[in-house]
Scaffold this active site. Structure first.
Site: not given
Ligand code: R5P
Length: 292
Positions: A126, A190, A222-223
């Protein structure tokens, strides 16, 4: 070559050793009453190439201390080469000082790994702005991917899919997977406001009606990225939604919150959990085969 199952790698260690037809041992890891880590090899590792399988979830800092202890001890016991096979590896995002005075934790952690290991392999790391592991670690590094598992899962289980990437960073997973299986895809935008708050936008109109929507991302933490994306897709008429990620970390009770949306959640088993329907053990075994 010998496979060592560290405390957060036991769900994969044995299977990796079986794919390779080599010996597997489980590291004995206990706690002293004051929480210090006790570690012991149940058999000798002298002269061996030792592969430590350790994922990093839950108490990630303890997991890090454990592999450092394990590597140092193996070297002291006469092991030849030390390889860290990390299905999920943490601390890769803080690759610069975003605010004055911050610790660049990626650099610190990479320095520690360089000091104790000869090689590291990570599945779908990541990463943030730094995209290449060889720019992060001085030791030999390998970036592995679960791309083909995700593509195969969709091909086998979901008819007429529309793949959705919730942000630019998911391009690699959503758009590329869609191309691999000959499906349509759309990448959303996003804005991240904090570690927990995000806003997702549609940059063009999408026709979600009657499509089997598959949101593909590398990680669910965190989703909130997925919950926000699901909300917009439902407003656009989506009915059946599946979310697929490589790493299901699921902090903040996110698996329960995601399940409440009605979407189906699938991940690989880089981190063991109830959504882990895709097995990455062969990906690591295949990478190790080239090292034997
Ligand atoms: C981008 O930052 C990544 O691809 C994921 O979308 C992100 O890390 C997901 O994080 P969370 O579940 O906390 O929103």
């Amino acid at each position: 070559m010998l496979i060592i199952g560290c405390s957060k790698g036991r769900h994969l260690g044995k299977a990796i050793a079986e794919h390779l037809g080599i010996e597997y041992i489980e590291l004995e890891v206990k706690r002293f009453p004051d929480n210090e880590i006790y570690l012991r090899y149940p058999k000798g590792v002298s002269g061996e190439d030792v592969v430590f399988v350790q994922s990093f979830y839950g108490e990630i800092n303890d997991a890090l201390v454990e592999v450092i202890f394990a590597a140092e001890t193996a070297e002291d016991l006469g092991a030849k080469r030390l390889i860290l096979a990390a299905p999920y590896f943490p601390y890769l995002r803080q690759d610069k000082r975003f605010k004055e005075g911050e610790c660049i934790s990626l650099r610190t952690v990479a320095g520690v790994i360089d000091d104790f290991f000869d090689e590291i392999m990570i599945i779908d790391p990541h990463l943030h702005s730094e995209k290449t592991l060889s720019h992060i670690f001085k030791i030999h590094s390998k970036k592995l991917t679960a791309d083909h598992l995700i593509a195969a899962y969709i091909k086998e289980n979901i008819k007429n899919p529309l793949l959705v990437g919730p942000d630019e960073e998911s391009y690699r997973w959503a758009k590329k997977t869609a191309e691999d299986i000959g499906a349509e895809s759309v990448i959303l935008e996003k804005e991240r406001h904090s570690g927990r708050e995000v806003t997702v936008f549609f940059n063009k109109e999408i026709n979600a009606k009657d499509k089997n929507i598959v949101i593909v991302d590398d990680i669910i933490s965190t989703g909130n990225t997925l919950i926000e994306t699901i909300k917009h897709l439902k407003q656009a008429g989506a009915r059946k939604i599946t979310c697929i990620a490589v790493h299901g970390i699921f902090t903040d009770n996110s698996l329960a919150r995601l399940s409440e949306t009605g979407a189906k959640i699938i991940s690989t088993n880089t981190i063991p959990n109830e959504t882990a329907e895709m097995d990455v053990s062969k990906i690591i075994a295949d990478a190790l085969k080239k090292e034997k």
